[in-house]
Design a protein around this motif. Structure first.
Motif, short mmCIF file in Angstrom:
data_model
loop_
_atom_site.label_atom_id
_atom_site.label_comp_id
_atom_site.label_asym_id
_atom_site.label_seq_id
_atom_site.Cartn_x
_atom_site.Cartn_y
_atom_site.Cartn_z
N SER A 116 0.81 -1.22 0.00
CA SER A 116 0.00 0.00 0.00
C SER A 116 0.84 1.27 0.00
CB SER A 116 -0.95 -0.02 1.20
OG SER A 116 -0.20 -0.18 2.39
N LEU A 117 2.05 1.23 0.55
CA LEU A 117 2.77 2.49 0.75
C LEU A 117 4.08 2.61 -0.04
CD1 LEU A 117 2.26 3.02 4.58
CD2 LEU A 117 1.04 4.10 2.72
N ALA A 118 4.46 1.59 -0.80
CA ALA A 118 5.76 1.65 -1.48
C ALA A 118 5.86 2.85 -2.42
CB ALA A 118 6.00 0.36 -2.25
N GLN A 119 4.77 3.13 -3.13
CA GLN A 119 4.82 4.24 -4.09
C GLN A 119 4.88 5.59 -3.40
OE1 GLN A 119 5.10 3.90 -7.32
NE2 GLN A 119 4.93 1.68 -7.26
N VAL A 120 4.32 5.64 -2.19
CA VAL A 120 4.32 6.90 -1.45
C VAL A 120 5.67 7.11 -0.77
CG1 VAL A 120 3.10 8.23 0.28
CG2 VAL A 120 1.87 6.55 -1.07
N THR A 121 6.24 6.00 -0.29
CA THR A 121 7.49 6.11 0.47
C THR A 121 8.63 6.58 -0.42
OG1 THR A 121 6.70 4.22 1.70
CG2 THR A 121 8.95 4.88 2.09
N PHE A 122 8.75 5.96 -1.59
CA PHE A 122 9.86 6.32 -2.47
C PHE A 122 9.29 6.99 -3.73
CE2 PHE A 122 11.23 2.53 -0.15
CZ PHE A 122 12.30 3.08 0.53
N THR A 123 9.38 8.29 -3.76
CA THR A 123 8.87 8.99 -4.94
C THR A 123 9.91 9.02 -6.05
OG1 THR A 123 9.50 11.01 -3.82
CG2 THR A 123 7.18 10.44 -3.78
N VAL A 124 11.18 8.93 -5.66
CA VAL A 124 12.25 8.90 -6.65
C VAL A 124 12.69 7.44 -6.79
CG1 VAL A 124 14.59 9.69 -7.11
CG2 VAL A 124 12.98 11.20 -5.99
N PRO A 125 12.92 6.96 -8.02
CA PRO A 125 13.34 5.58 -8.19
C PRO A 125 14.61 5.27 -7.40
CG PRO A 125 12.86 6.57 -10.31
CD PRO A 125 12.74 7.65 -9.29
N LEU A 126 14.64 4.07 -6.86
CA LEU A 126 15.81 3.67 -6.07
C LEU A 126 16.92 3.18 -6.99
CD1 LEU A 126 13.90 1.65 -3.39
CD2 LEU A 126 15.15 3.73 -2.99
N ASP A 127 18.12 3.32 -6.50
CA ASP A 127 19.26 2.81 -7.23
C ASP A 127 19.85 1.67 -6.39
OD1 ASP A 127 21.69 4.26 -9.26
OD2 ASP A 127 22.04 2.47 -8.06
N ARG A 128 20.04 0.52 -7.04
CA ARG A 128 20.44 -0.65 -6.25
C ARG A 128 21.80 -0.50 -5.61
NH1 ARG A 128 17.92 -5.80 -9.54
NH2 ARG A 128 15.78 -5.11 -9.25
N VAL A 129 22.68 0.27 -6.23
CA VAL A 129 24.01 0.46 -5.66
C VAL A 129 24.03 1.71 -4.79
CG1 VAL A 129 26.45 0.71 -6.17
CG2 VAL A 129 24.98 -0.60 -7.71
N GLN A 130 23.50 2.81 -5.35
CA GLN A 130 23.63 4.10 -4.68
C GLN A 130 22.81 4.19 -3.39
OE1 GLN A 130 25.51 6.91 -5.08
NE2 GLN A 130 26.71 5.55 -6.38
N SER A 131 21.57 3.67 -3.42
CA SER A 131 20.70 3.87 -2.26
C SER A 131 21.27 3.25 -0.98
CB SER A 131 19.31 3.33 -2.56
OG SER A 131 18.75 4.05 -3.63
N PRO A 132 21.74 1.99 -1.00
CA PRO A 132 22.35 1.47 0.23
C PRO A 132 23.59 2.27 0.65
CG PRO A 132 21.86 -0.31 -1.28
CD PRO A 132 21.67 0.95 -2.03
N ILE A 133 24.38 2.71 -0.33
CA ILE A 133 25.57 3.49 0.01
C ILE A 133 25.17 4.77 0.71
CG2 ILE A 133 27.49 4.82 -0.97
CD1 ILE A 133 27.86 2.69 -3.01
N ARG A 134 24.06 5.37 0.23
CA ARG A 134 23.59 6.60 0.87
C ARG A 134 23.22 6.37 2.32
NH1 ARG A 134 20.19 8.33 -4.18
NH2 ARG A 134 21.91 9.16 -5.37
N VAL A 135 22.61 5.21 2.60
CA VAL A 135 22.24 4.91 3.98
C VAL A 135 23.50 4.84 4.84
CG1 VAL A 135 21.19 3.20 5.49
CG2 VAL A 135 20.14 3.72 3.30
N VAL A 136 24.55 4.19 4.31
CA VAL A 136 25.81 4.09 5.06
C VAL A 136 26.40 5.48 5.28
CG1 VAL A 136 28.16 3.21 4.98
CG2 VAL A 136 26.26 1.78 4.21
N ARG A 137 26.40 6.29 4.21
CA ARG A 137 26.96 7.64 4.33
C ARG A 137 26.16 8.46 5.33
NH1 ARG A 137 26.70 8.85 -1.29
NH2 ARG A 137 28.35 7.89 -2.49
#
Lengths: 122, 355
Positions: free
Chosen positions: B213-234
């Protein structure tokens, strides 16, 4: 030994938490307008609540409740600036003009008491 | 879909169409279809091009929306002229909903209906991608509301250029679902007991519902499989830095408040930040507000209006430490090494009239 250390760590952290909450209360009472007060109100949430929750975490030791207190702090840190921004923005939108010093480098108290003019402010 | 509105169109000499516009990839085709279908049934066409303004005129963003709206209307007008050729077409343009705050599909349907009643509109032609300034998909609920009100509408049969995009969209959707599922499952298990089978089971069910129900609302910008986890670490690296800044600023502000003379120096400054609008800008504005002594009053596009309480806090802001931090989180270490707002002349002290 460990217990005494833990006890005093809790006391110090709680003391710091109470101190910053106190400062924030003084600030809310002393500062002149809504914008300045919003600054100091966020102190309660950041360091006041931060130290108090750190004290809770230390008091509980390593168990699940500690994780809860870290999560609590995380949510406080997200919601606090959102609320402060909402207050400041709605103040700006209803036309509350901030008190500003005439010369930004001159830190006197005779601030430029901006006259409220409601019509032209968006 | 009801398309019966123009069956008797042959008898009517003038066909009046209402075309609500928004800046989408299919708006050009929608306008083209409106002109073509309007001229099929009637000798002359009256084409009403309207842009519905989502915000009322008092909101500062409305200036930008108004400019965009004018721009879109003038483009659309030239499209109609182009498509009409020698046929008898009258064009009316308008921005509607300026006096009120349009919240949901019902509000949009109602202002379209009011406009239609005022101008004797026969039919509304809707762009299938219609999205007026709000993030949620509006088309289906809007059609439902138009149906309820009894306004004749038609969805323009456009060819979406995003055929390949649809395929990409599927993996994007999967990534969103995947990320939302595991974030909510993780959160559930942190609150519950990860070793207890009941929590594992109910957590999976709850996380599934949340993800769908909420995936589309949570992430409005497409996720990047490499960049998004790296951003969490950063981001995890950024948090201690932010905490340190908060502690420093807290001590400075406390010292000022407790001094009997209270040497405050409130000022407003404008800073043009070099971070993308959306999540990075939100993170920056929130970090600035979280640091006592600086308070974000307004964030429009990339421009922040910041109220600062003491000169030190303003200097820190102009030195752009937090901005570098946010750039580090979202764009990496190389991007963090940019000149400070002061050096690139993007920061200035402004008066109260800027609000």
């Amino acid at each position: 030994m460990i217990e005494t250390l833990q006890f005093w760590a809790v006391v110090v952290l709680l003391g710091l938490g109470v101190f910053f909450t106190f400062v924030s209360t003084v600030g809310v009472l002393r500062l002149p307008d809504i914008y300045a007060r919003a600054h100091t109100a966020s102190q309660t949430d950041t360091l006041g609540a931060g130290f108090a929750l750190a004290a809770v975490a230390v008091a509980f030791g390593w168990q699940q409740a500690t994780v809860y207190s870290v999560l609590l702090l995380f949510f406080v840190f997200i919601t606090n600036p959102t609320a402060a921004h909402a207050i400041a923005r709605s103040a700006a939108e209803t036309g509350v003009e901030p008190l500003l010093t005439e010369d930004p480098d001159d830190a006197d108290d005779d601030a430029n008491t901006a006259v409220e003019s409601e019509g032209e402010v968006q | 879909m009801s398309t019966d509105g123009h069956q008797e169109g042959a008898a009517v000499a003038v066909e009046r169409l209402l075309v609500p516009l928004s800046d989408t990839v299919t708006v050009r085709q929608t306008v083209g279809y409106a002109v073509q279908s309007g001229l099929e049934d009637a000798d002359s066409l009256e084409c009403h091009l309207v842009v519905a303004m989502p915000y009322d005129a008092d909101v500062p963003e409305s200036d930008r929306y108004r400019d965009d709206a004018e721009n879109l209307l003038s483009r659309a007008q030239s499209w109609v002229e182009e498509d009409a050729g020698t046929a008898d077409v009258t064009i009316e343009t308008a921005t509607i909903g300026v006096d009120e705050y349009l919240f949901g599909p019902r509000d949009y349907a109602e202002i379209f209906d009011a406009y239609a009643a005022d101008h004797g509109i026969d039919r509304v032609v809707i762009d299938p991608e219609y999205q007026p300034g709000v993030t949620a998909q509006l088309l289906q609920p809007l059609e439902r509301e138009l149906e309820r009100i009894g306004l004749t509408y038609e969805e323009a049969p456009v060819e979406r250029p995003a055929r390949r995009g649809r395929l990409v969209g599927e993996t994007e959707d999967f990534d969103r679902l995947f990320a939302t599922f595991w974030i909510s499952y993780g959160f559930y298990l942190v609150l519950g007991d990860p070793t207890y089978w009941f929590d594992l089971l109910t957590g999976a069910a709850v996380a599934g519902i949340v993800a769908v129900s909420l995936a589309q609302v949570t992430f409005t910008v497409p996720l990047d499989r490499v960049q998004s986890p790296i951003r969490v670490v950063r981001f995890a690296i950024y948090v201690p830095y932010l905490l340190w800044e908060i502690i420093k600023a807290n001590i400075a502000v406390s010292a000022v408040i407790l001094r009997p003379s209270m040497p405050i120096d409130p000022s407003l400054s404008r800073v043009n930040s070099r971070v993308r609008s959306g999540l990075p800008l939100t993170a920056l504005a929130n970090s600035i507000t979280l640091t006592p002594g600086t308070l974000t009053v307004r964030a429009t596009n990339q421009e922040l209006l910041v109220h600062s309480l003491i000169p030190d806090a303003r200097e820190d802001l102009f030195d752009g430490g937090l901005e570098r931090g946010i750039r580090f989180v979202f764009y990496g270490r190389a991007a963090a090494a940019i000149p400070s707002p002061r050096e690139r002349d993007d920061a200035e002290i402004v008066g109260g009239e800027e609000l």
